[in-house]
Design a protein around this motif. Structure first.
Motif, PDB file in Angstrom:
ATOM      1  N   VAL A  86       0.829  -1.138  -0.153  1.00 42.79           N
ATOM      2  CA  VAL A  86       0.040  -0.122   0.049  1.00 42.79           C
ATOM      3  C   VAL A  86       0.788   1.305  -0.023  1.00 42.79           C
ATOM      4  N   LYS A  87       1.985   1.327   0.711  1.00 41.68           N
ATOM      5  CA  LYS A  87       2.849   2.591   1.013  1.00 41.68           C
ATOM      6  C   LYS A  87       3.577   2.615  -0.463  1.00 41.68           C
ATOM      7  N   ASP A  88       3.695   1.776  -1.352  1.00 39.97           N
ATOM      8  CA  ASP A  88       4.487   1.976  -2.433  1.00 39.97           C
ATOM      9  C   ASP A  88       3.636   2.799  -3.611  1.00 39.97           C
ATOM     10  N   ILE A  89       2.128   2.154  -3.450  1.00 40.47           N
ATOM     11  CA  ILE A  89       1.056   2.833  -4.354  1.00 40.47           C
ATOM     12  C   ILE A  89       0.838   4.292  -4.041  1.00 40.47           C
ATOM     13  N   LEU A  90       0.817   4.527  -2.704  1.00 39.23           N
ATOM     14  CA  LEU A  90       0.620   6.203  -2.271  1.00 39.23           C
ATOM     15  C   LEU A  90       1.566   6.859  -2.536  1.00 39.23           C
ATOM     16  N   LYS A  91       2.811   6.494  -2.414  1.00 40.97           N
ATOM     17  CA  LYS A  91       4.104   6.998  -2.830  1.00 40.97           C
ATOM     18  C   LYS A  91       4.489   7.035  -4.696  1.00 40.97           C
ATOM     19  N   ASP A  92       3.562   6.361  -5.201  1.00 41.30           N
ATOM     20  CA  ASP A  92       3.868   6.279  -6.632  1.00 41.30           C
ATOM     21  C   ASP A  92       5.369   5.892  -6.887  1.00 41.30           C
ATOM     22  N   THR A  93       5.780   4.935  -6.119  1.00 44.55           N
ATOM     23  CA  THR A  93       7.341   4.487  -6.410  1.00 44.55           C
ATOM     24  C   THR A  93       7.123   2.981  -6.967  1.00 44.55           C
ATOM     25  N   VAL A  94       5.833   2.687  -7.378  1.00 46.99           N
ATOM     26  CA  VAL A  94       5.762   1.369  -8.238  1.00 46.99           C
ATOM     27  C   VAL A  94       4.822   1.325  -9.279  1.00 46.99           C
ATOM     28  N   PHE A  95       4.718   0.481 -10.343  1.00 47.49           N
ATOM     29  CA  PHE A  95       3.470   0.285 -11.165  1.00 47.49           C
ATOM     30  C   PHE A  95       3.139  -0.938 -11.001  1.00 47.49           C
ATOM     31  N   VAL A  96       1.920  -1.317 -10.812  1.00 47.03           N
ATOM     32  CA  VAL A  96       1.366  -2.689 -10.872  1.00 47.03           C
ATOM     33  C   VAL A  96       1.545  -3.060 -12.432  1.00 47.03           C
ATOM     34  N   ASP A  97       1.548  -4.322 -12.754  1.00 48.13           N
ATOM     35  CA  ASP A  97       1.512  -5.119 -13.856  1.00 48.13           C
ATOM     36  C   ASP A  97       0.270  -4.519 -14.775  1.00 48.13           C
ATOM     37  N   ALA A  98       0.324  -4.238 -16.018  1.00 45.50           N
ATOM     38  CA  ALA A  98      -0.716  -3.886 -16.849  1.00 45.50           C
ATOM     39  C   ALA A  98      -1.424  -2.663 -16.146  1.00 45.50           C
TER      40      ALA A  98
END
Length: 209
Positions: A86-98
């Protein structure tokens, strides 16, 4: 026993067989297990991340389990591995597949209702903080998988930030959320998928042990 530093027997060496660069690590990286949220089957109680950390499923009522979903769920993974922190999504540090897939485009909905269904908290009132209606056609364009993950994680973050307003039932204290050092923090939580049950969506969250 003292070791002769000029010669170290192979018996004294510790090999980290799952360390980055090892054959086992490479094999595990390129052969991720099938995403449990895509199997239309009960979610496993435990799941292992790529880095070998074990995560535990946040309990759900039996009727809120993928075998009872009305339509196929939406999964979130990174480099083929189920789950995103969750923290990576909120910080925009990772993109999920597709990430750019418009995952709700074929339904024609303008909005959906998401319910966190976190155990132990009775928040049933007019302004239920665990429930939110999300616009899935912002600006006239269908929401992407990445932005849907961001909306779900944002709802959880807001609930955690205001958790002091709510009391958890004694039998669910293991799942107590916190904005402080004790209990489950947003940084401990992983989002695996989200599933539709008749008229609302429920995310599948796991907690890092």
């Amino acid at each position: 026993m003292f070791l002769d530093m000029d010669y170290i027997s192979p018996c004294h060496l510790v090999f980290h067989t799952m360390a980055p660069g090892s054959n086992l690590y490479h094999a595990r990286t390129v052969n991720p297990p099938r995403h449990p949220g895509a199997m239309h089957a009960p979610m496993p109680q435990y799941f292992t991340l790529l880095d070998q950390r074990r995560i535990e499923r946040v309990p759900r009522p039996l009727h809120l389990s993928p075998p009872h979903e009305s339509i196929p769920g939406i999964t979130f993974s990174v480099n083929g591995w189920a789950g995103v922190r969750v923290k990576d999504i909120l910080k925009d540090t990772v993109f999920v597949d597709a990430a750019n897939d418009m995952v709700l485009e074929h339904h024609g909905w303008r909005s959906i209702v998401v319910h966190l269904e976190w155990p132990g908290y009775d928040t049933r009132n007019v302004d239920d903080p665990m429930t939110s209606r999300i616009d899935v056609r912002p600006g006239g364009e269908d929401i992407t998988r990445q932005n849907l993950a961001r909306e779900i994680c944002g709802l959880l973050f807001t609930f955690c930030k205001n958790i002091s307003k709510y009391t958890i039932s004694p039998e669910c204290e293991k799942w107590a959320l916190t904005a402080g050092p004790e209990g489950i923090r947003v940084t401990d939580i992983v989002l695996l998928s989200i599933h539709y049950y008749r008229n609302f969506w429920v995310p599948e969250f796991y907690v890092i042990e």
